[in-house]
Scaffold this motif. Structure first.
Motif, PDB file in Angstrom:
ATOM      1  N   LYS A 375      38.659  43.098  49.319  1.00  0.00           N
ATOM      2  CA  LYS A 375      39.226  43.113  50.657  1.00  0.00           C
ATOM      3  C   LYS A 375      39.888  44.474  50.839  1.00  0.00           C
ATOM      4  O   LYS A 375      40.757  44.850  50.042  1.00  0.00           O
ATOM      5  CB  LYS A 375      40.265  42.012  50.747  1.00  0.00           C
ATOM      6  N   ALA A 377      42.230  46.667  52.956  1.00  0.00           N
ATOM      7  CA  ALA A 377      43.186  46.662  54.058  1.00  0.00           C
ATOM      8  C   ALA A 377      44.459  47.310  53.584  1.00  0.00           C
ATOM      9  O   ALA A 377      44.794  47.275  52.412  1.00  0.00           O
ATOM     10  CB  ALA A 377      43.468  45.238  54.500  1.00  0.00           C
ATOM     11  N   GLY A 378      45.156  47.903  54.516  1.00  0.00           N
ATOM     12  CA  GLY A 378      46.453  48.459  54.178  1.00  0.00           C
ATOM     13  C   GLY A 378      47.317  48.368  55.407  1.00  0.00           C
ATOM     14  O   GLY A 378      46.832  48.014  56.482  1.00  0.00           O
ATOM     15  N   LYS A 379      48.592  48.690  55.229  1.00  0.00           N
ATOM     16  CA  LYS A 379      49.488  48.590  56.375  1.00  0.00           C
ATOM     17  C   LYS A 379      49.212  49.689  57.393  1.00  0.00           C
ATOM     18  O   LYS A 379      48.688  50.749  57.070  1.00  0.00           O
ATOM     19  CB  LYS A 379      50.932  48.680  55.899  1.00  0.00           C
ATOM     20  N   MET A 430      50.974  47.021  44.081  1.00  0.00           N
ATOM     21  CA  MET A 430      50.148  46.893  45.272  1.00  0.00           C
ATOM     22  C   MET A 430      50.973  47.112  46.539  1.00  0.00           C
ATOM     23  O   MET A 430      50.501  47.743  47.483  1.00  0.00           O
ATOM     24  CB  MET A 430      49.489  45.530  45.299  1.00  0.00           C
ATOM     25  N   ASP A 431      52.164  46.595  46.523  1.00  0.00           N
ATOM     26  CA  ASP A 431      53.053  46.810  47.666  1.00  0.00           C
ATOM     27  C   ASP A 431      53.290  48.299  47.906  1.00  0.00           C
ATOM     28  O   ASP A 431      53.288  48.769  49.043  1.00  0.00           O
ATOM     29  CB  ASP A 431      54.416  46.151  47.419  1.00  0.00           C
ATOM     30  N   ASN A 434      50.363  49.984  49.409  1.00  0.00           N
ATOM     31  CA  ASN A 434      50.227  49.518  50.778  1.00  0.00           C
ATOM     32  C   ASN A 434      51.279  50.117  51.716  1.00  0.00           C
ATOM     33  O   ASN A 434      51.060  50.188  52.910  1.00  0.00           O
ATOM     34  CB  ASN A 434      50.365  47.987  50.766  1.00  0.00           C
TER      35      ASN A 434
HETATM   36  C1  LIG Z   1      48.558  45.336  52.715  1.00  0.00           C
HETATM   37  O1  LIG Z   1      48.851  45.309  54.093  1.00  0.00           O
HETATM   38  C2  LIG Z   1      47.917  44.604  54.889  1.00  0.00           C
HETATM   39  C3  LIG Z   1      48.309  44.756  56.330  1.00  0.00           C
HETATM   40  O2  LIG Z   1      49.643  44.447  56.540  1.00  0.00           O
HETATM   41  C4  LIG Z   1      47.874  43.158  54.444  1.00  0.00           C
HETATM   42  O3  LIG Z   1      46.900  42.488  55.156  1.00  0.00           O
HETATM   43  C5  LIG Z   1      47.515  43.109  52.953  1.00  0.00           C
HETATM   44  O4  LIG Z   1      47.558  41.806  52.504  1.00  0.00           O
HETATM   45  C6  LIG Z   1      48.479  43.941  52.171  1.00  0.00           C
HETATM   46  N1  LIG Z   1      48.042  43.952  50.807  1.00  0.00           N
HETATM   47  C7  LIG Z   1      48.884  43.852  49.815  1.00  0.00           C
HETATM   48  C8  LIG Z   1      48.276  43.883  48.487  1.00  0.00           C
HETATM   49  O5  LIG Z   1      50.066  43.724  49.983  1.00  0.00           O
END
Ligand SMILES: *[C@@H]1O[C@H](CO)[C@@H](O)[C@H](O)[C@H]1NC(C)=O
Ligand SMILES: *[C@@H]1O[C@H](CO)[C@@H](O)[C@H](O)[C@H]1NC(C)=O
Ligand SMILES: *[C@@H]1O[C@H](CO)[C@@H](O)[C@H](O)[C@H]1NC(C)=O
Ligand SMILES: *[C@@H]1O[C@H](CO)[C@@H](O)[C@H](O)[C@H]1NC(C)=O
Ligand SMILES: *[C@@H]1O[C@H](CO)[C@@H](O)[C@H](O)[C@H]1NC(C)=O
Ligand SMILES: *[C@@H]1O[C@H](CO)[C@@H](O)[C@H](O)[C@H]1NC(C)=O
Ligand SMILES: *[C@@H]1O[C@H](CO)[C@@H](O)[C@H](O)[C@H]1NC(C)=O
Length: 550
Positions: A375, A377-379, A430-431, A434
């Motif tokens: 997956k 995705a990032g912020k 991971m945070d 992100n």
């Molecule tokens: C990163 O941020 C996205 C968008 O806010 C979110 O969907 C995703 O779950 C986050 N991934 C992690 C690993 O925190």
């Protein structure tokens, strides 16, 4: 500090731009180092990628592999670590560290070291001014150009690009006899060179490509015309048995997808434009103990191929290619496969990687074979509150320096050593990926790192600190449009460099990262513009660039 830097920077900028322009035109090909000066100000524009759990295994692997290798191969990086340790009294956890030296101590170590000493503070302002070091550069570079050695100066993107153009422009050796296939390639090459108009349907984001219309045309022609022959020779497990997981998985995925491909493969070698040597450098390493034996093994293989078929001798291997990710792959193929197009993870121009002929294989850590496509995705950029993030083991000479300058120094610089390997540690990691604007991809023992692809996946703009590393698909991608390159010597200026990138520019980089993601993804059934096709395209591209008729 940020403000005063900004003001000074703005004052200096026009002067510098003029200076750099004049100098560049004065000395054009000969003194690329002056271009490096400009990129120090702008931050040398770089990029990276990804999934946290990936990263952890990567770290484990690197350590394990390198501890194992050290006893056998004492390479430049090991030498550098030891010197760094001696000078700084740094202790690290690794055991069995070799005690006696090796040949080939890089000149860039001493340059690097000098610079670290001279620009001691984190503010980076002193070193943004024209310092005496820069006056010495052209001379240094001249000697290195004469001796056709590139180890004298750490390499920036700009200089790498110049080397690439030179390589494509240089005449390569002609084949012993011309073939219908060569004529087809030449026709394709001419068609690509005349491609000026981008087909609207391509959907490509032009800013991330050097020349989007050429890339697009080249890609279409590859799909339509390219034929590849795969030699049947070679025994399992070294040949024909892809390894699909781990840090070297790129070579396995490529092998698997190539051998299973219908579009490009031909059964009759006379119809082929390119010949694939389907071995795994990882299996070779696992099966044979030292690199001399590995080299001999490949040498024997080449003799078999050259004796049995006429294709190798026609070009000396120039229309043959290999795809190999192990750290040693560059070294063990340098002799037996010296004319081949080598797609290598360890793309180090100071260690035999030939820009323009060889091509960079992205390292992708594959966690799950069933689901290579994570997956992604990032912020949103507005939610990325951390300026820069790095966490990792102290592999190599550079990371201790990074930590020395930036660990616990500024609240917006999250620079750490190795994190806990448990689930909680992974979540935190991971945070950070992100929530950061920039993800630092500092070289480890070798120049490449799977972090680059990981940063791209998590939409964190990669900051590559790895002199002499040629980034993947450098021939077609404009890395400065979606990443930042910072030279090793500029670690003390890291924060200033990142702060000097305007918000507008950052948003463009972030968008660029999202747009290149498709090129770094594996699919079990390859899709257009994905990683499999990009690797093949880079090989096709380099073959076309050097094609000559008798
Ligand atoms: C990163 O941020 C996205 C968008 O806010 C979110 O969907 C995703 O779950 C986050 N991934 C992690 C690993 O925190
Ligand atoms: C970095 O980006 C800026 C703005 O896009 C550009 O003007 C500059 O040439 C780039 N620098 C390098 C070294 O590519
Ligand atoms: C480095 O910068 C700090 C403030 O950021 C300052 O207090 C210190 O004196 C500087 N050190 C040197 C060597 O310039
Ligand atoms: C490439 O070679 C041609 C002729 O050999 C020369 O005119 C041209 O300037 C070269 N281009 C570059 C970019 O070096
Ligand atoms: C791989 O290693 C095994 C033993 O570890 C050996 O029997 C085998 O011959 C090796 N294979 C090759 C192709 O060298
Ligand atoms: C290719 O050259 C090698 C070395 O010169 C020779 O041994 C081999 O027989 C040649 N192959 C063919 C098919 O002629
Ligand atoms: C990372 O991989 C784990 C499984 O290994 C998965 O559960 C998670 O969703 C992935 N996260 C992202 C951001 O892809």
């Amino acid at each position: 500090m940020g403000l005063s830097f900004y003001v000074r920077f703005r004052h200096l900028l026009p002067v510098l731009v003029c200076l750099v322009t004049i100098l560049v035109f004065q000395s054009y090909w000969k003194t690329f180092s002056l271009l490096d000066l400009s990129s120090r100000f702008i931050g040398n524009n770089v990029t990276l990628q990804s999934n946290y759990s990936f990263q952890y295994e990567v770290e484990n692997h690197e350590k394990e592999i390198h501890n194992f290798n050290q006893k056998i191969l004492l390479d430049d990086s090991t030498q550098k670590v030891r010197e760094f340790d001696e000078k700084h009294n740094i202790q690290h956890q690794r055991k069995g560290f070799p005690s006696k030296g090796t040949k080939g101590l890089n000149a860039d170590w001493s340059i690097y070291h000098d610079n670290v000493k001279k620009s001691s503070n984190g503010s980076g302002i002193q070193s943004m001014e024209i310092d005496p070091q820069n006056k010495e550069k052209p001379q240094l570079l001249k000697t290195s150009l004469l001796g056709s050695s590139i180890t004298m100066q750490p390499t920036s993107l700009t200089r790498l690009y110049s080397q690439l153009i030179q390589s494509f422009n240089s005449s390569s050796r002609k084949p012993k006899s011309s073939s219908q296939r060569d004529r087809e390639l030449l026709a394709a090459k001419i068609e690509i060179e005349n491609a000026n108009v981008l087909l609207k349907s391509s959907g490509l984001h032009a800013p991330v490509y050097r020349e989007v219309s050429k890339f697009s045309r080249s890609y279409e022609l590859m799909e339509r015309k390219l034929k590849v022959y795969i030699y049947r020779e070679g025994e399992k497990p070294i040949f024909h048995q892809p390894k699909m997981r781990g840090i070297y998985a790129s070579e396995g995925w490529f092998m698997k997808l190539m051998e299973g491909n219908k579009r490009f493969i031909v059964k009759d070698p006379k119809k082929a434009h390119l010949f694939y040597l389907p071995f795994s450098s990882q299996m070779l390493r696992a099966n044979l103990s030292d690199n001399k034996k590995m080299e001999q093994y490949l040498d024997k293989y080449v003799n078999i191929i050259a004796g049995k078929y006429r294709f190798w001798n026609r070009t000396g291997g120039a229309d043959h290619f290999l795809v190999a990710c192990h750290d040693w792959a560059s070294r063990i193929t340098r002799q037996p496969m010296k004319n081949c197009i080598r797609s290598l993870c360890n793309a180090n121009v100071a260690k035999g990687f030939q820009i323009g002929k060889d091509t960079t294989l992205p390292a992708t850590y594959i966690h799950s074979v069933m689901n290579p496509l994570r997956k992604i995705a990032g912020k949103h950029p507005s939610e990325r509150t951390i300026l820069a993030f790095f966490a990792g083991s102290m592999h190599g000479y550079l990371r201790p320096i990074l930590l020395k300058h930036w660990e616990n120094k500024e609240p917006d610089m999250k620079i750490f050593g190795a994190m806990a390997r448990d689930a909680e540690g992974k979540r935190i990691y991971m945070d950070y990926m992100n929530s950061s604007k920039y993800c630092i991809c500092a070289r480890g023992y070798e120049v490449y790192s799977p972090r680059i692809v990981e940063a791209i996946f998590s939409e964190c703009v990669p900051v590559i600190i790895s002199d002499n590393y040629v980034p993947p698909f450098f021939e077609v991608l404009k890395w400065e449009a979606f990443s930042v390159f910072v030279r090793e010597r500029d670690v003390p200026n890291l924060r200033s460099i990142l702060l000097s990138i305007t918000e507008e520019k950052y948003l463009a980089l972030h968008l660029g990262v999202k747009k290149v993601q498709q090129h770094f993804l594996w699919h079990k059934v390859p899709v257009k513009y994905d990683l499999f096709h990009m690797i093949l395209h880079s090989i096709w591209n380099n073959r076309l660039s050097h094609i000559r008729l008798k």
